[in-house]
Design a protein around this motif. Sequence first.
Motif, PDB file in Angstrom:
ATOM      1  N   THR A  48     -19.511  39.616  61.070  1.00 47.35           N
ATOM      2  CA  THR A  48     -19.481  38.159  60.938  1.00 47.35           C
ATOM      3  C   THR A  48     -18.046  37.645  60.900  1.00 47.35           C
ATOM      4  OG1 THR A  48     -21.574  38.209  59.753  1.00 47.35           O
ATOM      5  CG2 THR A  48     -20.244  36.230  59.500  1.00 47.35           C
ATOM      6  N   LEU A  49     -17.198  38.323  60.156  1.00 48.52           N
ATOM      7  CA  LEU A  49     -15.792  37.913  60.059  1.00 48.52           C
ATOM      8  C   LEU A  49     -15.074  38.080  61.396  1.00 48.52           C
ATOM      9  CD1 LEU A  49     -14.948  39.423  56.561  1.00 48.52           C
ATOM     10  CD2 LEU A  49     -15.286  37.000  57.136  1.00 48.52           C
ATOM     11  N   LYS A  50     -15.342  39.184  62.103  1.00 45.55           N
ATOM     12  CA  LYS A  50     -14.725  39.417  63.418  1.00 45.55           C
ATOM     13  C   LYS A  50     -15.180  38.350  64.408  1.00 45.55           C
ATOM     14  CE  LYS A  50     -12.619  41.682  66.757  1.00 45.55           C
ATOM     15  NZ  LYS A  50     -11.169  41.834  66.845  1.00 45.55           N
ATOM     16  N   ALA A  51     -16.467  38.023  64.405  1.00 46.45           N
ATOM     17  CA  ALA A  51     -16.982  36.997  65.316  1.00 46.45           C
ATOM     18  C   ALA A  51     -16.326  35.650  65.023  1.00 46.45           C
ATOM     19  CB  ALA A  51     -18.501  36.891  65.186  1.00 46.45           C
ATOM     20  N   ASP A  52     -16.169  35.329  63.765  1.00 51.46           N
ATOM     21  CA  ASP A  52     -15.526  34.065  63.396  1.00 51.46           C
ATOM     22  C   ASP A  52     -14.074  34.041  63.853  1.00 51.46           C
ATOM     23  OD1 ASP A  52     -15.573  31.485  61.922  1.00 51.46           O
ATOM     24  OD2 ASP A  52     -14.099  32.515  60.661  1.00 51.46           O
ATOM     25  N   ARG A  53     -13.374  35.156  63.668  1.00 52.68           N
ATOM     26  CA  ARG A  53     -11.966  35.243  64.083  1.00 52.68           C
ATOM     27  C   ARG A  53     -11.845  35.106  65.606  1.00 52.68           C
ATOM     28  NH1 ARG A  53     -10.592  39.506  61.403  1.00 52.68           N
ATOM     29  NH2 ARG A  53     -10.890  41.060  63.027  1.00 52.68           N
ATOM     30  N   LEU A  54     -12.713  35.801  66.344  1.00 52.66           N
ATOM     31  CA  LEU A  54     -12.681  35.681  67.799  1.00 52.66           C
ATOM     32  C   LEU A  54     -12.988  34.256  68.252  1.00 52.66           C
ATOM     33  CD1 LEU A  54     -14.434  38.947  69.042  1.00 52.66           C
ATOM     34  CD2 LEU A  54     -12.048  38.293  69.372  1.00 52.66           C
ATOM     35  N   ARG A  55     -13.973  33.629  67.618  1.00 53.53           N
ATOM     36  CA  ARG A  55     -14.339  32.256  67.980  1.00 53.53           C
ATOM     37  C   ARG A  55     -13.131  31.327  67.823  1.00 53.53           C
ATOM     38  NH1 ARG A  55     -17.227  30.771  71.208  1.00 53.53           N
ATOM     39  NH2 ARG A  55     -15.284  29.882  71.860  1.00 53.53           N
ATOM     40  N   ARG A  56     -12.420  31.466  66.689  1.00 54.20           N
ATOM     41  CA  ARG A  56     -11.228  30.631  66.454  1.00 54.20           C
ATOM     42  C   ARG A  56     -10.138  30.931  67.468  1.00 54.20           C
ATOM     43  NH1 ARG A  56      -9.439  32.252  61.608  1.00 54.20           N
ATOM     44  NH2 ARG A  56     -11.286  33.308  60.907  1.00 54.20           N
ATOM     45  N   GLU A  57      -9.926  32.216  67.797  1.00 51.76           N
ATOM     46  CA  GLU A  57      -8.902  32.576  68.776  1.00 51.76           C
ATOM     47  C   GLU A  57      -9.220  32.002  70.155  1.00 51.76           C
ATOM     48  OE1 GLU A  57      -8.595  36.844  68.667  1.00 51.76           O
ATOM     49  OE2 GLU A  57      -7.672  36.841  66.664  1.00 51.76           O
ATOM     50  N   PHE A  58     -10.477  32.112  70.571  1.00 48.54           N
ATOM     51  CA  PHE A  58     -10.862  31.545  71.872  1.00 48.54           C
ATOM     52  C   PHE A  58     -10.718  30.030  71.869  1.00 48.54           C
ATOM     53  CE2 PHE A  58     -13.521  35.521  72.464  1.00 48.54           C
ATOM     54  CZ  PHE A  58     -12.694  36.064  73.432  1.00 48.54           C
ATOM     55  N   ASP A  59     -11.143  29.385  70.798  1.00 51.93           N
ATOM     56  CA  ASP A  59     -11.019  27.931  70.705  1.00 51.93           C
ATOM     57  C   ASP A  59      -9.559  27.501  70.741  1.00 51.93           C
ATOM     58  OD1 ASP A  59     -13.767  27.724  70.574  1.00 51.93           O
ATOM     59  OD2 ASP A  59     -13.825  27.293  68.420  1.00 51.93           O
ATOM     60  N   ASP A  60      -8.713  28.209  69.982  1.00 47.52           N
ATOM     61  CA  ASP A  60      -7.283  27.885  69.962  1.00 47.52           C
ATOM     62  C   ASP A  60      -6.647  28.083  71.331  1.00 47.52           C
ATOM     63  OD1 ASP A  60      -7.519  27.298  67.269  1.00 47.52           O
ATOM     64  OD2 ASP A  60      -6.562  29.167  66.581  1.00 47.52           O
TER      65      ASP A  60
END
Length: 77
Positions: A48-60
């Motif tokens: 869950t934490l990795k998915a959240d981090r990836l989501r933020r990186e892609f959005d950024d």
Amino acid sequence: MSENAPADAALLAAAEQLGQCDGYIVLAVDPQTGEVDAHGPYDGMAATLKADRLRREFDDGGLTDVSVGVVRLHAAH
């Protein structure tokens, strides 16, 4: 006892088995390129934490169309 009891019991057993897994994989799918990246395996919280981090990186990075999700891993035994 209901006449559907055997079917209901089988359905519950199947659902319980689906919930059992060997870990979780985080998938990132880019619809523009068709690329799929898999990260893991992780336990539930780490996935869950990795998915959240990836989501933020892609959005950024302006890649808001990339899908990020967590899927169960069923290892071959």
